[in-house]
Write a protein that holds these residues in place. Structure first.
Motif, PDB file in Angstrom:
ATOM      1  N   THR A 272       0.833  -1.210   0.000  1.00  0.00           N
ATOM      2  CA  THR A 272       0.000   0.000   0.000  1.00  0.00           C
ATOM      3  C   THR A 272       0.862   1.252   0.000  1.00  0.00           C
ATOM      4  OG1 THR A 272      -1.781  -1.159   1.157  1.00  0.00           O
ATOM      5  CG2 THR A 272      -1.830   1.235   1.242  1.00  0.00           C
ATOM      6  N   THR A 273       1.978   1.205   0.748  1.00  0.00           N
ATOM      7  CA  THR A 273       2.894   2.359   0.795  1.00  0.00           C
ATOM      8  C   THR A 273       3.481   2.649  -0.581  1.00  0.00           C
ATOM      9  OG1 THR A 273       3.459   1.808   3.085  1.00  0.00           O
ATOM     10  CG2 THR A 273       4.944   3.300   1.937  1.00  0.00           C
TER      11      THR A 273
ATOM     12  N   ASP B 122       0.746   3.976  -2.883  1.00  0.00           N
ATOM     13  CA  ASP B 122       0.475   5.376  -2.547  1.00  0.00           C
ATOM     14  C   ASP B 122       1.587   6.288  -3.082  1.00  0.00           C
ATOM     15  OD1 ASP B 122      -0.981   7.493  -1.112  1.00  0.00           O
ATOM     16  OD2 ASP B 122       0.741   7.510   0.231  1.00  0.00           O
TER      17      ASP B 122
ATOM     18  N   CYS C 243       1.129   6.649  -6.745  1.00  0.00           N
ATOM     19  CA  CYS C 243      -0.074   7.454  -7.006  1.00  0.00           C
ATOM     20  C   CYS C 243       0.222   8.941  -6.823  1.00  0.00           C
ATOM     21  CB  CYS C 243      -1.215   7.035  -6.080  1.00  0.00           C
ATOM     22  SG  CYS C 243      -2.031   5.504  -6.583  1.00  0.00           S
ATOM     23  N   LYS C 244       0.990   9.261  -5.786  1.00  0.00           N
ATOM     24  CA  LYS C 244       1.327  10.670  -5.525  1.00  0.00           C
ATOM     25  C   LYS C 244       2.199  11.247  -6.638  1.00  0.00           C
ATOM     26  CE  LYS C 244       0.747  11.282  -0.553  1.00  0.00           C
ATOM     27  NZ  LYS C 244      -0.168  10.185  -0.269  1.00  0.00           N
TER      28      LYS C 244
ATOM     29  N   THR D 282      -5.683   0.614   1.090  1.00  0.00           N
ATOM     30  CA  THR D 282      -5.225   0.382  -0.287  1.00  0.00           C
ATOM     31  C   THR D 282      -6.263   0.882  -1.281  1.00  0.00           C
ATOM     32  OG1 THR D 282      -4.333  -1.709   0.608  1.00  0.00           O
ATOM     33  CG2 THR D 282      -4.132  -1.353  -1.764  1.00  0.00           C
TER      34      THR D 282
ATOM     35  N   VAL E 126      -6.650   4.734  -1.396  1.00  0.00           N
ATOM     36  CA  VAL E 126      -5.583   5.395  -2.162  1.00  0.00           C
ATOM     37  C   VAL E 126      -5.908   5.364  -3.653  1.00  0.00           C
ATOM     38  CG1 VAL E 126      -3.174   5.162  -2.893  1.00  0.00           C
ATOM     39  CG2 VAL E 126      -3.754   4.996  -0.472  1.00  0.00           C
TER      40      VAL E 126
ATOM     41  N   THR F 265      -7.076   8.567  -6.052  1.00  0.00           N
ATOM     42  CA  THR F 265      -6.165   8.946  -7.142  1.00  0.00           C
ATOM     43  C   THR F 265      -6.883   8.935  -8.487  1.00  0.00           C
ATOM     44  OG1 THR F 265      -4.320   7.991  -5.897  1.00  0.00           O
ATOM     45  CG2 THR F 265      -3.947   8.419  -8.227  1.00  0.00           C
TER      46      THR F 265
END
Length: 720
Positions: free
Chosen positions: A522-523, A526, A529-530, A555, A558, A562
């Motif tokens: 998930t990190t 993310d 996505c950022k 998850t 995010v 996005t």
């Protein structure tokens, strides 16, 4: 559970003495009783008889004189056979027999037969406690009585029973002592033997044995033992019932425990608050909180008042599920019913509100706690510090830490690690390392979590090399990196946009034998996505699923957020639907996403439905929830509803930010509600918040038209 400690008190000596050989226990059923054997000791010779007569005469005529003096001349010829013969001769004088037995022991003359005789004589004379102490001495020190196994001891107790005219309670003591010292299988064997000879074992001794069985997780054997108790006519009591309920709940057979309580109720043994609280706890452990609440309702119907432990159990489970609103309802209910909350209840609720980010309510509860005469402990302070640190309110956290120390609440490892983590997130590595040094100075050893926070902070500032050196230092102290350490470092690297280094660290983690978990994937998702790299984000989602790692609500949140921000609304809704389809419960962030969609489209009725469902699920709206609703209502010109939401937001402890004030002020001004707009504008300035230049200009123009020249000049000075 705290209230179950009473059950364990019977089993104070938890250690199992390995001096006895291990017995294989089976629960037999038998139809015929064995007769007690006649006592037929070895017959003394004429010489032995003369010595025994001489000893008995001497000690009977001179009982108060020291035996080591009056029996000095016969010591050399005295052996354990003489000890037994003398004890039998003077059995009607237990006090004299005990003194003689102790004298013989001092001469190192002992035998298991003699031990059993003295135990019987003490029991027969009503000295039950002394008899129990002797039994315990033999059980814990079998070498003293030359006892090779428990069955040998039991058989000797049976053999010497009749000749001593003993008390049948002696066998009850035997079972209890073995049980209390954790010698479960031995106690079971003795229990079987006692029943075979027609003796009864008290429910208290049976409870002691049952308690040890259950404590040793011998649930199935415990249940069979309970059944044998009832088959043999041993009347169980409430204590027995509560242990069985506890065992069934511990084995996740909570429904069976409920049925058992019902059956016992029909037989006249009524369950108490402890019984029902155990069932409540059982359901809570299974996550079936609605069933637990139903059990509490049944308690009230039976005129059994739930106690603080009952409420504490429910409140804890509701808070764990994020249903703090329902937990607060229970809290108010317990106070209304006259049940005083304790430290555990307050600590649980404080933790619940802190996890939701509602620190104002958390601090209010602590104030209420103090007013009720309770003192916040280190757990409560740590929870508040964690809440402040998560919001990066480090100035407030520092003041609270100082307040904690001033009130003689000693900071622990969690306290320091929490603060270090907070300062690292704030980017204040100087204060973080100062606290690290302070905790070492107080001989509080930093753990993996402490070093994880420090390395994470260094990574956030781009100090990857220093972070690596710190990891080497950590390894040098014997601390092993775990999944949390890796995830924290990966998060820190992603936070500063260094995803390549984060991916490299994931590969290092795999090489070290640790598989990435939901947080790891998930990190990374993310992070990509950022950066707007949706292709890479979905590639890692695929890897995650291929490796059997299930995404969680975070998850999905995010990805939906996005995609929505990228204008891919259809795809965003598909991902959200997939989350629901997989049975993953939406959290506050998930519901805020739904609210945002509805508000962006001006569909405020749909937004209200989402809000209602959100609160019904026990989720408390956060600041973002209120911001979305206020903006949505302002967007369609529904200012009355927007102001209503604003008042609810403030009442629930959330302070609007600059953006929220600007939105409301502009909307009110456009509708001609100038006084309301002016009030908000002044409130905003009092709080030290700076309005947008557009808002300033609007109020400058308005004051100019009204002829308030002084106000115009003040506002121009502020905006300059």
């Amino acid at each position: 559970m705290r209230w179950f400690r009473a059950i364990i008190l019977l089993n104070r000596n938890e250690h199992i003495y390995q001096t006895w050989p291990r017995c294989i226990t089976t629960l037999d059923s038998f139809n015929s009783l064995r007769p007690l054997p006649d006592y037929s000791p070895r017959k003394p010779t004429v010489k032995d008889s003369i010595l025994v007569d001489r000893i008995c005469t001497t000690i009977s005529q001179r009982p108060l004189e020291p035996f080591n003096i009056i029996l000095n001349r016969i010591q050399s010829n005295f052996n354990y056979h003489h000890l037994v013969w003398v004890l039998i001769r003077i059995k009607n004088n237990p006090k004299l027999a005990l003194k003689f037995f102790r004298w013989a022991g001092a001469q190192n003359i002992r035998s298991m037969e003699a031990y059993c005789i003295i135990i019987h004589l003490l029991a027969a004379s009503g000295k039950i406690k002394a008899a129990e102490d002797f039994i315990r001495d033999v059980v814990l020190n079998p070498q003293k009585a030359f006892a090779s196994n428990p069955n040998q001891l039991f058989n000797m107790m049976i053999y010497t029973y009749k000749v001593c005219g003993s008390n049948p309670l002696v066998f009850d003591l035997l079972v209890k002592v073995f049980a209390q010292n954790g010698m479960v299988h031995e106690a079971m064997d003795i229990f079987q033997g006692v029943l075979r000879y027609g003796f009864r074992v008290s429910v208290h001794s049976c409870n002691a044995l049952l308690g040890v069985l259950l404590k040793a997780n011998e649930v199935e054997l415990g249940w069979k033992f309970y059944q044998q108790m009832t088959r043999n006519g041993i009347s169980v009591n409430l204590y027995t019932l509560n242990m069985i309920v506890y065992a069934l709940c511990k084995a996740d057979n909570v429904e069976e425990a409920e049925r058992f309580v019902g059956e016992m109720d029909e037989k006249g043994l009524v369950a108490d608050v402890v019984s029902y609280t155990t069932i409540v706890d059982g359901y809570c452990r299974k996550g079936e909180v609605e069933k637990a609440i139903k059990v509490v309702g049944e308690m009230v119907q039976k005129q059994l008042e739930p106690n603080v432990f009952t409420y504490s159990t429910l409140i804890n489970d509701l808070c764990k599920q994020g249903k703090v609103a329902k937990a607060m309802e229970l809290y108010k209910n317990m106070i209304d019913r006259g049940v005083n909350p304790d430290n555990v209840v307050y600590a649980t609720l404080v933790r619940g509100f802190c996890e939701l980010g509602n620190l104002q309510e958390a601090f209010r509860l602590v104030d209420e706690m103090v007013k009720r005469g309770l003192t916040p402990n280190v757990v409560v302070y740590n929870t508040l510090l964690d809440g402040l640190c998560k919001k990066i309110k480090m100035r407030d956290a520092g003041q609270l830490f100082q307040d904690m120390c001033n009130k003689n609440v000693v900071p622990d490892k969690v306290t320091y690690t929490t603060l270090i983590n907070g300062y690292c997130k704030e980017g204040n590595m100087h204060k973080a390392f100062r606290l690290h040094n302070e905790m070492i100075g107080k001989r509080i050893a930093p753990n993996v979590v402490t070093y994880t926070a420090l390395t994470n902070g260094l990574c956030r500032k781009g100090e990857v090399e220093i972070a690596n050196k710190l990891l080497y230092e950590m390894a040098g102290k014997g601390l092993v990196l775990n999944i949390f350490t890796y995830n924290s470092l990966i998060h820190g690297l992603c936070k500063v946009g260094n995803i390549e280094q984060a991916v490299k660290l994931v590969n290092d983690m795999v090489e070290a034998g640790m598989d990435p978990d939901t947080v790891t994937y998930t990190t990374l998702i993310d992070g990509y996505c950022k950066q707007g790299n949706l292709a890479a984000a979905f590639e890692y989602l695929s890897k995650m699923l291929e490796n059997g790692v299930e995404p969680n609500a975070v998850t999905y949140n995010v990805l939906t957020e996005t995609l929505y921000n990228a204008g891919k609304i259809t795809e965003s809704n598909m991902i959200f639907a997939k989350m629901v389809q997989k049975g993953i419960s939406p959290n506050v962030v998930s519901y805020n996403f739904l609210l945002r969609q509805s508000c962006d489209q001006g569909m405020m009725q749909d937004a209200s439905k989402h809000l209602k469902k959100m609160t019904e699920q026990g989720h408390i709206p956060n600041k973002n929830t209120y911001n979305l609703l206020i903006e949505g209502h302002c967007k369609i010109g529904n200012l009355e509803e927007a102001c209503k939401v604003y008042r609810i937001m403030v009442r629930n402890g959330f302070r609007p930010g600059v953006g929220m004030y600007n939105t409301l002020i502009e909307a009110l001004s456009k509708k001609g509600k100038l006084q309301e707009a002016r009030d908000l504008f002044n409130e905003m300035r009092k709080r030290g918040l700076v309005p947008d230049r557009g808002v300033y200009n609007a109020f400058i123009d308005q004051n100019y038209l009204e002829g308030n020249v002084e106000e115009v000049l003040d506002l121009r000075d502020e905006v300059a």
